[in-house]
Design an enzyme around this catalytic site. Structure first.
Site, PDB file in Angstrom:
ATOM      1  N   CYS A   1      -4.964  -1.196 -17.080  1.00  0.00           N
ATOM      2  CA  CYS A   1      -4.459  -1.056 -15.716  1.00  0.00           C
ATOM      3  C   CYS A   1      -3.154  -0.277 -15.716  1.00  0.00           C
ATOM      4  O   CYS A   1      -2.449  -0.256 -14.718  1.00  0.00           O
ATOM      5  CB  CYS A   1      -4.283  -2.431 -15.067  1.00  0.00           C
TER       6      CYS A   1
ATOM      7  N   CYS B   1       0.850  -1.205   0.000  1.00  0.00           N
ATOM      8  CA  CYS B   1       0.000   0.000   0.000  1.00  0.00           C
ATOM      9  C   CYS B   1       0.878   1.245   0.000  1.00  0.00           C
ATOM     10  O   CYS B   1       1.512   1.544   0.997  1.00  0.00           O
ATOM     11  CB  CYS B   1      -0.880   0.029   1.247  1.00  0.00           C
TER      12      CYS B   1
ATOM     13  N   TYR C   1      -7.693 -10.472 -24.903  1.00  0.00           N
ATOM     14  CA  TYR C   1      -7.103 -10.654 -23.568  1.00  0.00           C
ATOM     15  C   TYR C   1      -8.248 -11.000 -22.607  1.00  0.00           C
ATOM     16  O   TYR C   1      -8.473 -10.317 -21.609  1.00  0.00           O
ATOM     17  CB  TYR C   1      -6.385  -9.394 -23.071  1.00  0.00           C
TER      18      TYR C   1
ATOM     19  N   GLN D   1     -10.125 -10.665 -11.890  1.00  0.00           N
ATOM     20  CA  GLN D   1     -10.004  -9.325 -11.288  1.00  0.00           C
ATOM     21  C   GLN D   1     -10.022  -9.457  -9.770  1.00  0.00           C
ATOM     22  O   GLN D   1     -10.816 -10.232  -9.238  1.00  0.00           O
ATOM     23  CB  GLN D   1     -11.173  -8.437 -11.721  1.00  0.00           C
TER      24      GLN D   1
HETATM   25  N1  SAH Z   1     -10.434  -9.478 -19.433  1.00  0.00           N
HETATM   26  C1  SAH Z   1     -10.055 -10.391 -18.388  1.00  0.00           C
HETATM   27  C2  SAH Z   1      -8.556 -10.531 -18.180  1.00  0.00           C
HETATM   28  C3  SAH Z   1      -7.694  -9.306 -18.279  1.00  0.00           C
HETATM   29  S1  SAH Z   1      -6.017  -9.479 -17.689  1.00  0.00           S
HETATM   30  C4  SAH Z   1     -10.753 -10.028 -17.113  1.00  0.00           C
HETATM   31  O1  SAH Z   1     -11.354  -8.964 -16.987  1.00  0.00           O
HETATM   32  O2  SAH Z   1     -10.747 -10.829 -16.178  1.00  0.00           O
HETATM   33  C5  SAH Z   1      -5.094  -9.696 -19.115  1.00  0.00           C
HETATM   34  C6  SAH Z   1      -5.144 -11.094 -19.681  1.00  0.00           C
HETATM   35  O3  SAH Z   1      -4.349 -11.092 -20.865  1.00  0.00           O
HETATM   36  C7  SAH Z   1      -4.576 -12.196 -18.796  1.00  0.00           C
HETATM   37  O4  SAH Z   1      -5.527 -13.214 -18.672  1.00  0.00           O
HETATM   38  C8  SAH Z   1      -3.329 -12.691 -19.562  1.00  0.00           C
HETATM   39  O5  SAH Z   1      -3.113 -14.071 -19.419  1.00  0.00           O
HETATM   40  C9  SAH Z   1      -3.695 -12.341 -20.986  1.00  0.00           C
HETATM   41  N2  SAH Z   1      -2.577 -12.130 -21.942  1.00  0.00           N
HETATM   42  C10 SAH Z   1      -1.356 -11.617 -21.713  1.00  0.00           C
HETATM   43  N3  SAH Z   1      -0.676 -11.490 -22.852  1.00  0.00           N
HETATM   44  C11 SAH Z   1      -1.485 -11.926 -23.847  1.00  0.00           C
HETATM   45  C12 SAH Z   1      -1.348 -12.023 -25.275  1.00  0.00           C
HETATM   46  N4  SAH Z   1      -0.229 -11.639 -25.898  1.00  0.00           N
HETATM   47  N5  SAH Z   1      -2.390 -12.495 -25.976  1.00  0.00           N
HETATM   48  C13 SAH Z   1      -3.544 -12.872 -25.357  1.00  0.00           C
HETATM   49  N6  SAH Z   1      -3.714 -12.815 -24.034  1.00  0.00           N
HETATM   50  C14 SAH Z   1      -2.717 -12.337 -23.277  1.00  0.00           C
END
Ligand code: SAH
Length: 477
Positions: free
Chosen positions: A432, A89, A334, A305
């Site tokens: 993020c 934190c 993603y 999340q």
């Molecule tokens: N949209 C989801 C996850 C977001 S986090 C949610 O809201 O829960 C980002 C995600 O991207 C992770 O699951 C990670 O494994 C994936 N990731 C990372 N690099 C990637 C790539 N080059 N291609 C596809 N997915 C990827």
């Protein structure tokens, strides 16, 4: 003691009086002295401090508070007594309102300075009702103190030395109880603890995942190996004690139940916490939870999340920006375990999800199945490979709406280029990291997209982390 320095050439051990006028990316206070920028840990915007210079570079330096001469009205006493030592934190000494302002400013400044865009609809920040106890995931490193006692806690800021934290106010109390039970088990059974320096010893980390709606909990112990003992009988006995001890955590409460206990094998010399092999010990290797009325299975290896309260608000924002009518082809890039995909599927014609972690895609498919959602399809692979390939093969998969939710490094250039070629009407970008978001927004603006809406959703109270949802519209469409 040295005179208070007022010459231009500040050097180590000088003492200065400065007014703090900003907060930096790691939560440190920023003040200026004769054109020099000074970063002062623990200082708050509005503080006037006497500070000792620790290190000087050409135009900036680092200083330590000796005395707070005038206290900022934004300064508060942190709930956690070790917040200044622990790296978790960075903002807990700053009022929550001011934390939010800091996050909004960070987004605005990044979009402006890196993205070149100042003019868009900035929505009121979506704040947390309770900026504590919100994390559904705890990841504690396990180590030994100098007397050889087992400690489980957090890394001190910018180091790999473990602070033995009894409590962490970002997680529900149940996570602390599990951690204490684990410590008892490891000490009682004399289990060896991993030593990073020598790459020897067994227990590295513990991961605890909590379903806030269902109360399901998964405890996953990360080992530099795959068992407690080479002797099969001994190993089985230790595993029984391991499960029994963890289950004791349930006794004093009725909200959380440990539904899954597993081991994770990670024999690599690495900072990455989890290896890719899960060994089930008790129950299933996943927990179940809900977002809205959609049910999700979540395995230890999948991204989920961390703040379930704000996650719903974040996804509702994505839905509102996507503005679906039921006829659209949507790509959720993603996609993790398909959380956004399934949320969007109810309102879209077809959703395609793409994700690099195979286990997460397995979960995503299973999640679609258990919710009876049929208009989604998931692909395993790097988004920058899968999207161009699918787009080449089949033009009917062309996106009307694209949602991207990349990790901190942002979107891959090949991916962005493919998205632009697909010409979706809108791109909803969940980020993020405002820095990489701004970089990608700059590219998309150059390729015919306009940044319309920006909403900061605070998912990580007390920390410097920022989550933001933006909507870009294709110009002339
Ligand atoms: N949209 C989801 C996850 C977001 S986090 C949610 O809201 O829960 C980002 C995600 O991207 C992770 O699951 C990670 O494994 C994936 N990731 C990372 N690099 C990637 C790539 N080059 N291609 C596809 N997915 C990827």
């Amino acid at each position: 003691m040295k005179e208070i320095a007022d010459n231009l050439m500040l050097k180590k051990n000088d003492i200065v009086e400065i007014l703090i006028d900003d907060i930096g990316s790691d939560g440190e206070g920023i003040g200026r002295h004769n054109g020099m920028t000074l970063f002062v840990k623990g200082a708050v915007t509005g503080d006037k401090v006497r500070a000792l210079i620790l290190k000087m570079k050409k135009s900036y330096g680092y200083a330590k508070i000796l005395e707070i001469l005038i206290e900022s009205p934004h300064r508060v006493k942190p709930l956690c007594p070790i917040s200044m030592k622990c790296g978790g934190c960075q903002l807990s000494h700053i009022s929550y309102e001011q934390q939010l302002e800091y996050k909004v400013n960070k987004v605005k400044n990044n979009l402006g300075r890196i993205g070149g865009v100042w003019d868009y609809n900035l929505e009121p920040v979506i704040a947390m009702e309770e900026p504590y106890y919100y994390r559904n995931k705890a990841q504690f490193p396990v180590g030994c103190d100098k007397d050889g006692n087992v400690i489980i806690g957090f890394y001190a800021a910018h180091t790999h030395s473990i602070i033995d934290a009894k409590k962490c106010y970002l997680q529900p109390e149940f996570a602390w109880i599990v951690k204490d039970k684990l410590r008892e088990f490891l000490s009682d059974e004399n289990i060896s603890i991993y030593d990073e320096a020598t790459h020897t010893g067994l227990v590295r980390h513990v991961l605890i995942r909590l379903g806030f709606i269902t109360g399901d909990v998964c405890v996953c112990l990360v080992l530099n190996g795959n068992r407690f003992s080479k002797n099969k009988r001994d190993n089985e006995n230790i595993l029984i004690k391991f499960v029994d001890k963890l289950k004791e955590a349930e006794l004093d409460q009725n909200k959380f139940k440990i539904k899954s206990i597993c081991l994770n094998e990670n024999k690599e010399k690495t900072n990455v916490i989890l290896g890719d092999k899960i060994i089930p010990i008790y129950g299933e290797t996943y927990i179940t939870d809900y977002i809205g009325n959609i049910k999700y299975k979540i395995s230890p290896l999948s991204f989920y999340q961390v703040n379930p309260y704000q996650m719903v608000k974040l996804y509702d924002k994505v839905i509102s920006y996507a503005n679906l009518t039921g006829n659209e082809i949507v790509w959720d890039v993603y996609c993790g375990i398909g959380t956004i995909s399934l949320y969007l599927a109810k309102k879209a014609k077809q959703v395609y999800g793409v994700e690099i972690v195979p286990q997460a895609v397995e979960d995503a498919k299973e999640n679609a199945r258990i919710n009876g959602i049929e208009n989604v399809e998931f692909f395993v692979g790097a988004a920058e490979d899968v999207l161009p390939e699918k787009y080449e093969q089949d033009k009917s998969m062309q996106a009307d709406i694209v949602v991207v939710d990349p990790p901190r490094k942002g979107c891959d250039a090949v991916l962005l280029n493919t998205i632009v070629n697909m010409e979706p009407k809108r791109i909803v970008y969940v980020s993020c990291d405002p820095g990489t978001l701004a970089r990608d927004v700059k590219y998309l603006r150059e390729k015919g997209y306009e940044l319309k809406d920006v909403a900061v959703v605070d998912q990580f109270g007390m920390t410097v982390h920022v989550e933001v949802v933006t909507c870009l519209h294709r110009v002339n469409s």
